[in-house]
Design a protein around this motif. Structure first.
Motif, short mmCIF file in Angstrom:
data_model
loop_
_atom_site.label_atom_id
_atom_site.label_comp_id
_atom_site.label_asym_id
_atom_site.label_seq_id
_atom_site.Cartn_x
_atom_site.Cartn_y
_atom_site.Cartn_z
N LEU A 1 0.82 -1.17 0.02
CA LEU A 1 0.06 0.00 0.07
C LEU A 1 0.91 1.23 -0.06
O LEU A 1 0.62 2.18 -0.71
CB LEU A 1 -0.92 -0.25 1.33
N PRO A 2 2.05 1.39 0.90
CA PRO A 2 2.83 2.67 0.80
C PRO A 2 3.23 2.89 -0.82
O PRO A 2 3.18 4.14 -1.14
CB PRO A 2 3.72 2.45 1.59
N PHE A 3 3.47 2.15 -1.42
CA PHE A 3 3.81 2.07 -2.83
C PHE A 3 2.85 2.62 -3.75
O PHE A 3 2.98 3.44 -4.82
CB PHE A 3 4.76 0.89 -3.65
N VAL A 4 1.63 2.00 -3.54
CA VAL A 4 0.59 2.18 -4.42
C VAL A 4 0.30 3.78 -4.25
O VAL A 4 -0.51 4.56 -5.04
CB VAL A 4 -0.78 1.32 -4.34
N ARG A 5 0.23 4.12 -2.86
CA ARG A 5 -0.07 5.53 -2.46
C ARG A 5 0.98 6.70 -3.11
O ARG A 5 0.34 7.59 -3.73
CB ARG A 5 0.22 5.60 -0.80
N GLN A 6 2.28 6.21 -3.24
CA GLN A 6 3.29 6.97 -4.12
C GLN A 6 2.72 7.05 -5.35
O GLN A 6 2.84 8.26 -6.16
CB GLN A 6 4.62 6.49 -3.97
N PHE A 7 2.19 5.97 -6.25
CA PHE A 7 1.77 6.19 -7.49
C PHE A 7 0.68 7.11 -7.75
O PHE A 7 0.58 7.89 -8.61
CB PHE A 7 1.47 4.67 -7.78
N ARG A 8 -0.41 7.02 -6.86
CA ARG A 8 -1.47 7.95 -6.90
C ARG A 8 -0.76 9.39 -6.56
O ARG A 8 -1.31 10.22 -7.50
CB ARG A 8 -2.33 7.68 -5.81
N ILE A 9 0.21 9.61 -5.81
CA ILE A 9 0.65 10.97 -5.59
C ILE A 9 1.17 11.66 -6.80
O ILE A 9 1.00 12.68 -7.06
CB ILE A 9 1.57 10.88 -4.53
N ALA A 10 1.82 10.76 -7.72
CA ALA A 10 2.31 11.37 -8.93
C ALA A 10 1.27 11.92 -9.84
O ALA A 10 1.73 12.94 -10.57
CB ALA A 10 3.13 10.27 -9.75
N ASP A 11 -0.03 11.41 -9.71
CA ASP A 11 -1.02 11.99 -10.83
C ASP A 11 -2.20 11.55 -10.27
O ASP A 11 -3.08 10.65 -10.56
CB ASP A 11 -0.74 11.59 -12.02
N PRO A 12 -2.72 12.19 -9.01
CA PRO A 12 -4.15 11.87 -8.39
C PRO A 12 -5.27 11.91 -9.44
O PRO A 12 -6.03 10.86 -9.36
CB PRO A 12 -4.11 12.91 -7.30
N THR A 13 -5.21 12.85 -10.20
CA THR A 13 -6.60 13.25 -11.11
C THR A 13 -6.51 11.78 -12.09
O THR A 13 -7.63 11.29 -12.07
CB THR A 13 -6.50 14.18 -12.04
N ASP A 14 -5.36 11.43 -12.71
CA ASP A 14 -5.49 10.34 -13.66
C ASP A 14 -5.84 8.91 -12.71
O ASP A 14 -6.55 8.13 -13.40
CB ASP A 14 -3.97 10.27 -14.07
N PHE A 15 -5.25 8.81 -11.76
CA PHE A 15 -5.38 7.65 -11.07
C PHE A 15 -6.91 7.31 -10.68
O PHE A 15 -7.54 6.23 -10.90
CB PHE A 15 -4.52 7.70 -9.51
#
Length: 348
Positions: free
Chosen positions: A163-177
């Motif tokens: 989960l901490p890594f998926v959190r980082q992925f979303r942070i990179a582009d929250p709107t797209d995610f």
């Protein structure tokens, strides 16, 4: 605080974050030393020359340098939620495979998507790594659909490790995610994590550690249990719950109406706290049993903490004082740790 394990950490690092999540769940209290990555302290580099976090320094001098090893050490001390699925080899193999898919496949693509400017030709390859990371996320998403967690209807080690890594992925582009309709189960999974008290507890901000001062205790407000020689812990139990424990070989009730798995620890108190505990939580419960517990016979961590919420904290804050702390047992209570069982009749 020298007797505590020392954790060198960086608040936003997903590897350090998952280590803190495991320490929190296991009930282990550590001295937290927040690291400024551009000015790493000499003590960290002496303990671990590679200089990455997390690093856990145990009181006996042992150094644990990898996040999964920190998680494993912590959960060996106590695993009240059964993150490790002990005794289930198939689940353990599945968790190992999922964690490997994160660390070996997803994380490299995450870095090159989120931090593209750090790599040669990073901007040109950013979208390629974005697509590759999404391929892994869709594999995880398919596992989440049936029960909401990676291995069914309750979280396991793999959930908290990923989960901490998926959190980082979303942070990179929250709107797209958030717009990816085909990832609805994964978005809900991450959403539970983002709103969880566990994440809030491990993301408290701390200034970088400045030697020679000790760092703060983690989890915040916790402390190791300190008892006088021969002092015992106490727990109020319903007779039916104690009867089931005798049949099962261990006691797994946290408090009235809630299990160890639901809460994460078993509520206990010191002798002088018994009367207030009974009045506050068991005044209408009828007959009770007082379990007298020898802490030396417990194999899981025990830490003293304030109540998580409610009137006790509100009253203390209103009076301008610290809330009273209570012992919390982060694992099942073996019957052999119970010195005595004393009936408590209902109040007249």
């Amino acid at each position: 605080m020298a007797e505590l394990p020392v954790l060198y950490s960086f608040r936003r690092c997903p590897y350090a974050l998952r280590a803190r999540l495991a320490l929190l769940a296991a009930g282990v209290v550590v001295e937290l030393r927040e690291v400024a990555l551009k000015a790493k302290p000499e003590a960290l580099l002496k303990a671990s020359p590679k200089g990455t976090v997390p690093v856990l320094l145990l009181p006996d001098g042992q150094v644990i340098e990898e996040s999964l090893e920190v998680m494993g050490w912590a959960l060996h001390q106590g695993d009240p939620h059964d993150w490790c699925r002990r005794g289930d080899s198939a689940a353990q193999q599945a968790m190992a495979s999922l964690i490997a898919s994160n660390d070996d496949r997803f994380k490299p693509h995450l870095d090159r998507f989120k931090y593209a400017s750090r790599y040669p030709d990073g901007a040109d390859q950013r979208e390629e790594h974005h697509r590759a990371a999404l391929t892994v996320l869709r594999e995880w998403n398919a596992r989440l659909a049936p029960g909401g967690w990676l291995l069914g209807d309750r979280p396991c080690l793999a959930d908290w490790a990923l989960l901490p890594f998926v959190r980082q992925f979303r942070i990179a582009d929250p709107t797209d995610f958030d717009a990816l309709a085909d990832l609805a189960p994964l978005q809900q999974w991450l959403g539970r994590f983002l709103a969880s008290p566990e994440l809030a507890a491990v993301m408290t901000k701390h200034a970088p550690w400045q030697p020679p001062e000790p760092g703060p205790a983690f989890p915040a407000g916790s402390r190791q249990l300190r008892l006088a020689p021969g002092e015992r812990l106490h727990h109020l139990a319903l007779p039916d719950d104690w009867e089931r424990a005798q049949a099962n070989g261990e006691y797994r009730i946290s408090t009235r109406g809630r299990t160890l798995e639901q809460v994460g620890f078993i509520h206990a108190c010191r002798e002088h706290q018994l009367t207030a505990t009974r009045c506050r939580f068991y005044s209408d419960a009828g007959p009770l049993l007082e379990l007298v517990i020898d802490p030396a016979r417990l194999s899981c961590p025990v830490r003293e903490e304030p109540p998580s919420a409610g009137s006790a904290i509100d009253e203390a804050m209103a009076a301008g004082r610290e809330p009273e702390c209570f012992p919390h047992i982060y694992g099942p209570l073996p019957l052999t740790a119970v010195d005595a069982v004393r009936p408590i009749p209902p109040p007249h």
